[in-house]
Write a protein that holds these residues in place. Structure first.
Motif, PDB file in Angstrom:
ATOM      1  N   SER A  97       7.614 -35.965  14.986  1.00  0.00           N
ATOM      2  CA  SER A  97       8.172 -35.663  13.666  1.00  0.00           C
ATOM      3  C   SER A  97       9.699 -35.644  13.723  1.00  0.00           C
ATOM      4  N   ALA A  98      10.315 -35.905  12.581  1.00  0.00           N
ATOM      5  CA  ALA A  98      11.774 -35.952  12.509  1.00  0.00           C
ATOM      6  C   ALA A  98      12.386 -34.581  12.781  1.00  0.00           C
ATOM      7  N   VAL A  99      13.443 -34.572  13.544  1.00  0.00           N
ATOM      8  CA  VAL A  99      14.275 -33.391  13.765  1.00  0.00           C
ATOM      9  C   VAL A  99      15.620 -33.685  13.106  1.00  0.00           C
ATOM     10  N   TYR A 100      16.072 -32.771  12.229  1.00  0.00           N
ATOM     11  CA  TYR A 100      17.271 -33.051  11.446  1.00  0.00           C
ATOM     12  C   TYR A 100      18.505 -32.352  11.999  1.00  0.00           C
ATOM     13  N   ILE A 101      19.594 -33.100  11.947  1.00  0.00           N
ATOM     14  CA  ILE A 101      20.920 -32.550  12.216  1.00  0.00           C
ATOM     15  C   ILE A 101      21.711 -32.633  10.917  1.00  0.00           C
ATOM     16  N   VAL A 102      22.210 -31.494  10.470  1.00  0.00           N
ATOM     17  CA  VAL A 102      22.983 -31.436   9.237  1.00  0.00           C
ATOM     18  C   VAL A 102      24.456 -31.659   9.582  1.00  0.00           C
ATOM     19  N   VAL A 103      25.075 -32.636   8.912  1.00  0.00           N
ATOM     20  CA  VAL A 103      26.429 -33.067   9.249  1.00  0.00           C
ATOM     21  C   VAL A 103      27.358 -32.823   8.062  1.00  0.00           C
ATOM     22  N   SER A 104      28.581 -32.383   8.341  1.00  0.00           N
ATOM     23  CA  SER A 104      29.565 -32.215   7.280  1.00  0.00           C
ATOM     24  C   SER A 104      29.761 -33.537   6.544  1.00  0.00           C
ATOM     25  N   ASP A 105      29.947 -33.460   5.234  1.00  0.00           N
ATOM     26  CA  ASP A 105      30.069 -34.676   4.429  1.00  0.00           C
ATOM     27  C   ASP A 105      31.271 -35.525   4.859  1.00  0.00           C
ATOM     28  N   SER A 106      32.351 -34.850   5.267  1.00  0.00           N
ATOM     29  CA  SER A 106      33.582 -35.558   5.628  1.00  0.00           C
ATOM     30  C   SER A 106      34.177 -34.958   6.886  1.00  0.00           C
ATOM     31  N   LEU A 107      35.035 -35.721   7.537  1.00  0.00           N
ATOM     32  CA  LEU A 107      35.813 -35.184   8.648  1.00  0.00           C
ATOM     33  C   LEU A 107      36.966 -34.373   8.074  1.00  0.00           C
ATOM     34  N   SER A 108      37.150 -33.159   8.561  1.00  0.00           N
ATOM     35  CA  SER A 108      38.220 -32.295   8.069  1.00  0.00           C
ATOM     36  C   SER A 108      39.548 -32.695   8.680  1.00  0.00           C
ATOM     37  N   ASP A 109      40.624 -32.011   8.273  1.00  0.00           N
ATOM     38  CA  ASP A 109      41.947 -32.298   8.813  1.00  0.00           C
ATOM     39  C   ASP A 109      42.005 -31.978  10.300  1.00  0.00           C
ATOM     40  N   SER A 159      25.637 -31.795   4.700  1.00  0.00           N
ATOM     41  CA  SER A 159      25.637 -30.336   4.524  1.00  0.00           C
ATOM     42  C   SER A 159      25.643 -29.950   3.051  1.00  0.00           C
ATOM     43  N   SER A 160      26.156 -30.828   2.185  1.00  0.00           N
ATOM     44  CA  SER A 160      26.193 -30.526   0.751  1.00  0.00           C
ATOM     45  C   SER A 160      24.799 -30.433   0.135  1.00  0.00           C
ATOM     46  N   GLU A 161      23.788 -30.891   0.858  1.00  0.00           N
ATOM     47  CA  GLU A 161      22.415 -30.823   0.356  1.00  0.00           C
ATOM     48  C   GLU A 161      21.769 -29.462   0.617  1.00  0.00           C
TER      49      GLU A 161
END
Length: 234
Positions: A97-109, A159-161
């Protein structure tokens, strides 16, 4: 050697162009994005593990309390927990089964310390920073379709989800989430041979770490991780 941040930030920020390995002209942002997507699978390999496979901690040793009574912990209970974990471990290892990694929408400064650490880490190479490699307030959105992992069951979501802050790990989801991870921009040296980016991840409400990743070009022109250094733990 340390650089003065004031000098870096007061220099004019210019858009410049590079040549990729195919001899094509690319912008600095396109170059940074290409390096990020190239190095991403190695980053995940270095920091990811399935916390469900962590065995239960052994019971603490017996001790004498203030009344002189010996306190012993239930070793049988631990043995039972260990046997249950072994059964569960086999089930997880067989599960596709899928294992999820939640990633920030954008790279920060950039992380402020990245400027110093990049020079210090590669000190023997006497690298130099160039203002043309530093574009402030110019984050780029991560394209999930370009994220790859060597473990085929790993999938990615923005991550916005998900609920923000501490509510993230207080919420029950219908799929297993292994990490919630974020990244900063990649800072390169003048010759685009060395770089550094910072980030952090959480595996639970009180289970997180920060990191600084030093990267460099290898002999065939690709990019590889030189070292990952921890920056904080929670």
């Amino acid at each position: 050697m340390r650089i003065k941040l004031t000098s870096v930030f007061t220099l004019s920020i210019l858009t410049f162009f590079l040549w990729n390995c195919n001899g094509e002209k690319v912008s600095s942002k396109e170059f940074e994005q290409a390096v990020f997507y190239e190095i991403f699978p190695s980053i995940i390999d270095s920091i990811y593990f399935d916390k469900r496979l962590t065995p239960p901690p052994p019971p603490p040793p017996s001790y004498i309390d203030s009344n002189g009574t010996e306190i012993k912990f239930d070793s049988l209970q631990y043995k039972k927990a260990l046997e249950n974990w072994k059964i569960r471990k086999k089930e997880i290892q067989k599960d596709t089964s899928a294992v999820y990694i939640v990633v920030s929408d954008s790279l920060s400064d950039y992380d402020r310390e990245d400027f110093y650490e990049l020079i210090n880490h590669f000190k023997p190479h006497k690298i130099v920073l160039d203002s043309r490699n530093i574009e402030l307030d110019d984050r780029f959105k991560i394209d999930l379709s370009k994220l790859n992992a060597n473990k085929k069951n790993l999938k990615f979501k923005y991550s916005s989800e998900f609920p923000p802050g501490s509510e993230f790990w207080r919420t029950d989801f219908d799929h297993y989430i292994a990490l919630n991870i974020s990244f900063g921009r990649i800072l390169f040296d003048e010759k685009n041979e060395y770089g550094v980016l910072s980030g952090g991840y959480t595996r639970g409400r009180l289970n997180g770490s920060g990191f600084r990743i030093f990267i460099k070009r290898n002999d065939d022109g690709g990019w590889a991780i030189d070292e990952i250094v921890g920056t904080w733990v929670s």
